[in-house]
Design an enzyme around this catalytic site. Structure first.
Site, mmCIF file in Angstrom:
data_model
loop_
_atom_site.group_PDB
_atom_site.id
_atom_site.type_symbol
_atom_site.label_atom_id
_atom_site.label_comp_id
_atom_site.label_asym_id
_atom_site.label_seq_id
_atom_site.Cartn_x
_atom_site.Cartn_y
_atom_site.Cartn_z
ATOM 1 N N ARG A 100 0.883 -1.182 0.000
ATOM 2 C CA ARG A 100 0.000 0.000 0.000
ATOM 3 C C ARG A 100 0.911 1.220 0.000
ATOM 4 N NH1 ARG A 100 -5.522 1.238 3.286
ATOM 5 N NH2 ARG A 100 -6.172 -0.269 1.723
ATOM 6 N N HIS A 127 -7.247 0.704 -6.693
ATOM 7 C CA HIS A 127 -7.513 -0.167 -5.525
ATOM 8 C C HIS A 127 -8.149 -1.465 -6.062
ATOM 9 C CE1 HIS A 127 -7.868 -1.357 -1.506
ATOM 10 N NE2 HIS A 127 -8.785 -0.542 -1.043
ATOM 11 N N GLN A 130 -9.993 -4.156 -3.777
ATOM 12 C CA GLN A 130 -11.302 -3.708 -3.284
ATOM 13 C C GLN A 130 -12.369 -3.862 -4.365
ATOM 14 O OE1 GLN A 130 -12.239 -2.083 -0.092
ATOM 15 N NE2 GLN A 130 -14.227 -2.625 -0.940
ATOM 16 N N ASP A 218 -17.272 6.945 -2.048
ATOM 17 C CA ASP A 218 -16.026 6.812 -1.285
ATOM 18 C C ASP A 218 -15.711 8.192 -0.703
ATOM 19 O OD1 ASP A 218 -13.564 5.924 -0.304
ATOM 20 O OD2 ASP A 218 -12.551 5.970 -2.246
ATOM 21 N N CYS A 258 -16.639 1.449 0.165
ATOM 22 C CA CYS A 258 -15.513 0.559 0.500
ATOM 23 C C CYS A 258 -15.063 0.715 1.948
ATOM 24 C CB CYS A 258 -14.356 0.777 -0.471
ATOM 25 S SG CYS A 258 -13.650 2.434 -0.397
ATOM 26 N N ARG A 286 -13.855 -8.829 1.479
ATOM 27 C CA ARG A 286 -12.428 -8.561 1.280
ATOM 28 C C ARG A 286 -11.613 -9.819 1.602
ATOM 29 N NH1 ARG A 286 -10.369 -3.560 1.237
ATOM 30 N NH2 ARG A 286 -8.717 -4.671 0.125
HETATM 31 N N1 CP Z 1 -11.465 -0.360 2.072
HETATM 32 C C1 CP Z 1 -10.198 -0.410 2.526
HETATM 33 O O1 CP Z 1 -9.235 -0.611 1.770
HETATM 34 O O2 CP Z 1 -10.088 -0.226 3.860
HETATM 35 P P1 CP Z 1 -8.743 -0.054 4.695
HETATM 36 O O3 CP Z 1 -8.157 1.296 4.325
HETATM 37 O O4 CP Z 1 -9.175 -0.128 6.125
HETATM 38 O O5 CP Z 1 -7.798 -1.161 4.321
HETATM 39 N N1 NVA Z 2 -10.001 6.436 -1.734
HETATM 40 C C1 NVA Z 2 -9.708 6.031 -0.382
HETATM 41 C C2 NVA Z 2 -9.928 4.556 -0.229
HETATM 42 C C3 NVA Z 2 -9.690 4.033 1.156
HETATM 43 C C4 NVA Z 2 -9.885 2.552 1.247
HETATM 44 C C5 NVA Z 2 -8.270 6.396 -0.043
HETATM 45 O O1 NVA Z 2 -7.394 6.217 -0.896
HETATM 46 O O2 NVA Z 2 -8.026 6.869 1.069
#
Ligand code: CP
Ligand code: NVA
Length: 301
Positions: A100, A127, A130, A218, A258, A286
């Protein structure tokens, strides 16, 4: 050759469909295996996470493997050790990386220098885990992806880009509303249109939601954009997924997010807590989807 999962398009159309079926099988059978026996995945997380971190860690254990969790703060990455060096070192210890981070280019660099598979656990740009998991959730609530209208209301962010990718492989109509100036990456959109995806982009949330079977949203400020929160809250006025907006949707509409969610901003408390919300199924799925992705990554072919 190693398999990476940096975007949904790293899989073939057939593989993407097969993985959804496989994740459903895994969910239905509370799947456990030893396919990752003696294998270790390193999770490198440069941003916060609840769902992705825990679902990967639990999923790896369900498949008999091990994991090491690392953040940039606690590792030499935070002291500017080059990614390409980190990639080569970790490739000598482990069997896969789950990452990440910020720009997709960082992930691509890690992948270039790794001899082990790399999975995208979220970047600023995509992502994919997700959205694959959200497709699994939709498959549980709809007989097929044909004749479905899926809406996106909000920011042109990583989730929006992955939905655009998914529309290339799955035959749903994608109707997306963004405030002006917050549209998704135009190259991602052009590429999807060129490959026949049925996507309409508008600045009017009601137009995007009209007749929709699934409405997605989101956060308005993604991780890394916290400093723009106030400006974004102004720009996104009228983009809250609430009962008023959902009146435009199909009678059986399902509401998706999400998570994490900010009630009163991108989604109302009633919309997320109401009968039409499937956000907890999304969160559960997930885990099942991570297991199917891990299995795909380590399987030959
Ligand atoms: N939806 C998602 O990726 O959540 P987290 O940021 O908690 O991993
Ligand atoms: N778009 C959001 C998704 C979090 C799971 C972010 O990148 O923070």
């Amino acid at each position: 050759m190693k398999k990476d999962f940096l975007t949904i398009l790293d899989m073939s159309r057939q593989e993407a469909h097969d993985i959804i079926r496989r994740a459903r099988e895994m969910k239905d059978s509370s799947h456990r295996s030893s396919i990752l026996k003696d294998k270790t995945f390193v999770l490198i997380f440069e941003k916060a996470s609840t769902r992705t971190k825990v679902s990967f860690e639990v999923g790896i254990r369900h498949l008999g493997g091990h994991y090491v969790f690392m953040t940039s703060r606690e590792s030499q990455l935070g002291r500017s050790e080059p990614l390409k060096d980190t990639a080569r070192v970790l490739s000598r210890y482990a069997d896969g990386l789950i990452v990440r981070t910020f720009g997709q280019a960082k992930l691509e660099e890690l992948s270039r220098y790794s001899s082990i598979p790399v999975i995208n656990a979220l970047t600023d740009d995509y992502h994919p885990c997700q959205v694959m998991s959200d497709l699994l959730t939709i498959s549980e609530h709809a007989p097929s992806f044909e004749d479905l209208t899926i809406s996106w209301v909000g920011d042109g962010n990583n989730m929006a880009n992955s939905w655009i990718n998914a529309a290339i492989y799955f035959p749903f109509k994608l109707r997306m509303a963004f405030p002006e100036g917050y549209e998704p990456n135009s190259n991602v959109l052009e590429a999807a249109w060129n490959r026949g995806a049925d996507i309409v982009v508008t600045h009017d949330p009601a137009e995007a939601v009209r007749g929709a079977h699934f409405v997605n949203t989101d956060v308005w400020a993604s991780m890394g954009q916290e400093q723009d929160k106030i400006e974004r809250a102004l720009a996104f006025k009228g983009f809250t997924v609430d009962d008023k907006l959902l009146k435009w949707a199909d009678d059986r509409v399902r509401v998706m997010h999400c998570l994490p969610a900010y009630r009163g901003q991108e989604i109302s408390d009633q919309a997320i807590e109401g009968d039409r919300s499937i956000v907890w199924d999304q969160a559960e799925n997930r885990l099942h989807m991570q297991k199917a992705i891990l299995e795909w990554v380590v399987s030959p072919g």
